[in-house]
Design an enzyme around this catalytic site. Structure first.
Site, PDB file in Angstrom:
ATOM      1  N   ARG A 173       0.818  -1.220   0.000  1.00 53.19           N
ATOM      2  CA  ARG A 173       0.000   0.000   0.000  1.00 53.19           C
ATOM      3  C   ARG A 173       0.854   1.272   0.000  1.00 53.19           C
ATOM      4  O   ARG A 173       0.584   2.195  -0.782  1.00 53.19           O
ATOM      5  CB  ARG A 173      -0.968  -0.015   1.180  1.00 53.19           C
ATOM      6  CG  ARG A 173      -2.136  -0.976   0.975  1.00 53.19           C
ATOM      7  CD  ARG A 173      -3.036  -0.993   2.196  1.00 53.19           C
ATOM      8  NE  ARG A 173      -2.327  -1.465   3.377  1.00 53.19           N
ATOM      9  CZ  ARG A 173      -2.801  -1.388   4.619  1.00 53.19           C
ATOM     10  NH1 ARG A 173      -3.981  -0.815   4.839  1.00 53.19           N
ATOM     11  NH2 ARG A 173      -2.113  -1.850   5.635  1.00 53.19           N
ATOM     12  N   ASN A 199      -6.701  -2.470   1.730  1.00 54.49           N
ATOM     13  CA  ASN A 199      -6.733  -3.924   1.809  1.00 54.49           C
ATOM     14  C   ASN A 199      -8.178  -4.397   1.789  1.00 54.49           C
ATOM     15  O   ASN A 199      -9.064  -3.753   2.359  1.00 54.49           O
ATOM     16  CB  ASN A 199      -6.076  -4.414   3.106  1.00 54.49           C
ATOM     17  CG  ASN A 199      -4.568  -4.461   2.995  1.00 54.49           C
ATOM     18  OD1 ASN A 199      -4.019  -4.493   1.903  1.00 54.49           O
ATOM     19  ND2 ASN A 199      -3.889  -4.479   4.129  1.00 54.49           N
TER      20      ASN A 199
END
Length: 745
Positions: A21, A39
């Site tokens: 990320r 996520n």
């Protein structure tokens, strides 16, 4: 206003816990894009980006070409969305749910950047043993569930200090959303215990002082506990053996690179394995005399790993010698992970205890690799690889396979992936069977898979894993060596294979002890087309512990003097009686038992003290010898061809009478066995129009045998395949059971 586009990108694979990320954030901000990343639990990662078409295209290319080192992108799906004019790019909170396609990364070694922080006096991580970032450190052993966020890890028990919180919250920091971030102020702590005294002051220094004084220290690590001592002092290593009751089993070592080169000379390929982030134990040829002989009695190899945690680097950095670093558990039993059990169970083994207060969620033993036939081969697949899946298309239905009874690792299939468990051990022990159950529950939870209805197991009716399969669901028994061959075929994506399964023991469809088999595999159908000559196994399992019994069986069958087996007169009489009357004397075709018999006959090993000892010491002796060409005899028996190993034993005896050395006889026996099995397989492959021969089973880790088989098969114009993804021995058995069970019955 310039043209804008918006895309939703769904990424699956190993994309949680690996800095994916923040990587996406930096790439999007660098291109001036708006949107978000988050996520999706076990369903991977969702990205939305908006901006000019060229920038969005460059961003998508960066995802495919320059992901973080631990990330593995299995699938990347794009969909066009209408632009909404949003500004800025954000990392948004995780979302539970998904379809089971998320993948947890394995534990990996501390990265170079973190090691620099540990060594830098100006860093707030200076000297801190539990330093890690998004590119390194524990994963599988601390994760309790997905999505991979700190509250679902063992680190939830350690609140972050302001400095760690700032780093954790800064997308441009290497430790952004590093769920294992910790420092000396807020992270897990070490303690050293000796003589009942709990020493909080300088625990690392006290442990180093104890090791330098010749003491044994128990060290709690990532996925379990090791026992450590000075590997260069014979009296110290011998004392550890006495305390553990392991008279001969080789100990693994941990060493710095400069220490390692004093007793081994790794090849470039071996160095690459040693230095990889996975940091397995690598079996290396020994050289020189700096190690205590008691480290690996009777062997010319040693298993070595480089430090893989900050704790290891700090510990080894202050010691002038390499360490024995062996698992602190009895053979086949689970590793110790709880402080109370470590202190209690090792009270008569360890002098001191270097412990920490970070909970171990999942046990995970060290992986072991060696070069066999010039390529890396697993002896044990565990830390550094588990729970990384193997891509495998076995259909839509989830499957579970439980393996055998020794060196067990189970396997779980779902969504086109096979997940092999960490090393479990021997399920003849109740605590190991309970470990298997807990590890299964944990892996089912992490993968979001239901307990499968179909459960593959070994054909042996008395294995604990077989009974468990019938207890849990619809059991599908699979013959041991068929599973080995099926798994090898699936590794290479082929439907037709003639497999050489050279192994110690597997329950046959006739109830006998198979182990040296040639099996034709065609898309779920199999045929036993060759084997070694069946021979009495006097005493059954006792013959595996007393290889002289198997030597006596060969000598009697060959018309030679059974006294050469090295048994006492009383035991030899018992062996004769068992063979004559067929009492507790099954028939065996085992390649492992043939090698055991040769080792006992030559006086190399007459009483086994650990699994595989006779064959391993025979292999070490053989490396000092020369192969002498000998004739082979192949006969027909019950519709299959057999390699007459009794004839081979008689031939070896004739060579011995001419004065050939122990080393020459060992080398010749291995080469003849390999050549004979290869010839059976080559002939069978040609008759059936099959272009590929495979080598599998525990004996396949023998480098000389594997090399000889390869030379014979390729010299005949056929392709040879061997295991590269799973161990050829019983640690890879469950993988093959999955494959066989997936075919319609």
């Amino acid at each position: 206003m310039a043209e804008r586009v918006r895309k939703r990108i769904h990424v699956t694979g190993t994309v949680q816990g690996v800095g994916f990320r923040p990587f996406v954030y930096r790439a999007a901000v660098g291109e001036g894009l708006a949107g978000h990343v988050r996520n999706l639990g076990d369903a991977g990662v969702e990205i939305e980006v908006e901006g000019d078409p060229a920038s969005v295209a460059r961003f998508a290319a960066a995802l495919r070409g320059s992901a973080p080192p631990l990330a593995v992108i299995e699938r990347l799906e794009e969909a066009d969305l209408p632009p909404n004019g949003s500004d800025g790019f954000r990392i948004v909170p995780s979302r539970d749910g998904g379809t089971g396609s998320g993948t947890i990364p394995p534990d990996v070694a501390t990265c170079v950047a973190c090691l620099k922080d540990i060594a830098d006096p100006g860093s707030r991580f200076h000297g801190y043993w539990a330093t890690s970032c998004t590119d390194c450190g524990p994963r599988f052993t601390v994760i309790e569930g997905l999505p991979y966020d700190r509250p679902r890890t063992a680190f939830r028990e350690f609140g972050m200090c302001p400095d760690c919180q700032r780093a954790y919250s800064d997308p441009l920091d290497r430790r952004y959303h590093a769920q294992t971030i910790a420092c000396p102020i807020c992270g897990p702590e070490l303690r050293y215990i000796e003589g009942g005294r709990d020493e909080a002051a300088d625990p690392l220094g006290r442990a180093q002082a104890a090791l330098q004084a010749g003491k044994v220290v128990a060290i709690k690590g990532l996925g379990g506990t090791h026992l450590a001592c000075d590997a260069t002092r014979e009296e110290v290593v011998a004392e550890l053996r006495r305390r553990l009751g392991r008279p001969g089993q080789p100990f693994a070592l941990m060493a710095r690179e400069d220490q390692l080169t004093t007793f081994a000379s790794p090849s470039d390929q071996e160095w690459a394995l040693l230095r990889s982030p996975r940091r397995p134990i690598v079996v290396l040829p020994l050289r020189g005399g700096s190690l205590a002989p008691a480290v690996a009695p009777g062997l010319d190899t040693v298993g070595v790993m480089l430090p893989y945690t900050g704790l290891h680097h700090l510990l080894l950095g202050g010691l002038p010698f390499p360490l024995v670093m062996t698992s602190a558990n009895y053979p086949g039993r689970p590793m110790l992970i709880a402080d109370e059990r470590i202190l209690a169970d090792l009270s008569r083994v360890a002098d001191g205890f270097l412990l920490h207060n970070r909970r171990i969620v999942a046990r995970c033993d060290d992986s072991v690799v060696r070069l066999t036939g010039g390529a890396p081969t697993f002896l044990r697949r565990s830390r550094g690889w588990v729970p990384e899946p193997i891509a495998l298309d076995l259909g839509e239905e989830p499957l579970l396979a439980l393996g055998g009874d020794l060196n067990v690792a189970f396997a779980l299939y779902g969504h086109g992936k096979a997940y092999l468990s960490q090393h479990i051990g021997s399920t003849e022990y109740l605590d190991t069977l309970e470990f298997l159950r807990r590890a299964l529950d944990h892996l089912l939870h992490l993968t979001s898979l239901p307990l499968p209805k179909k459960i593959a197991c070994d054909l042996h009716p008395r294995f604990a894993t077989t009974r468990l399969a019938f207890e849990l669901g619809e059991a599908i028994p699979v013959q041991h060596h068929v599973a080995h061959v099926a798994g090898l075929a699936a590794e290479h994506g082929i439907e037709e294979l003639v497999g050489i399964a050279a192994d110690g023991y597997g329950y046959g469809t006739d109830g006998e002890a198979w182990g040296g088999e040639v099996i034709a595999w065609r898309g779920g159908e199999w045929e036993r087309i060759g084997s070694l000559r069946p021979l009495p196994l006097p005493g059954g399992d006792r013959a595996t512990l007393r290889p002289g019994r198997m030597a006596a069986s060969y000598l009697l069958a060959a018309g030679l003097d059974p006294a050469e087996a090295g048994l006492s007169p009383v035991e030899l009489d018992a062996v004769r009686l068992q063979i004559d009357r067929g009492v507790n004397c099954p028939s065996t075709t085992s390649a492992g038992r043939f090698l055991d018999a040769v080792a006992a006959w030559l006086g190399i090993v007459r009483e086994r003290t650990y699994e595989g000892e006779p064959a391993m010491r025979l292999e070490a002796a053989a490396r000092r010898g020369n192969v002498h060409p000998v004739p082979l005899a192949v006969r027909e028996l019950a519709g299959r061809r057999i390699l007459d190993t009794v004839h081979l034993f008689r031939t070896l005896s004739d060579l011995r009478s001419t004065g050939k050395s122990e080393a020459d006889l060992a080398a010749t026996a291995q080469a003849a066995l390999a050549r004979g099995l290869a010839e059976l397989a080559i002939e069978a492959a040609r008759e059936r129009g099959i272009a590929t021969v495979g080598l599998t089973g525990g004996v396949a880790v023998n480098d000389a045998i594997a090399t000889t088989v390869r030379g014979e098969v390729e010299g005949a114009g056929l392709r040879l395949v061997t295991h590269r993804l799973v161990p050829p021995g019983d640690g890879g058995l469950a993988f093959g059971q999955l494959v066989h069970a997936s075919y319609p019955r």
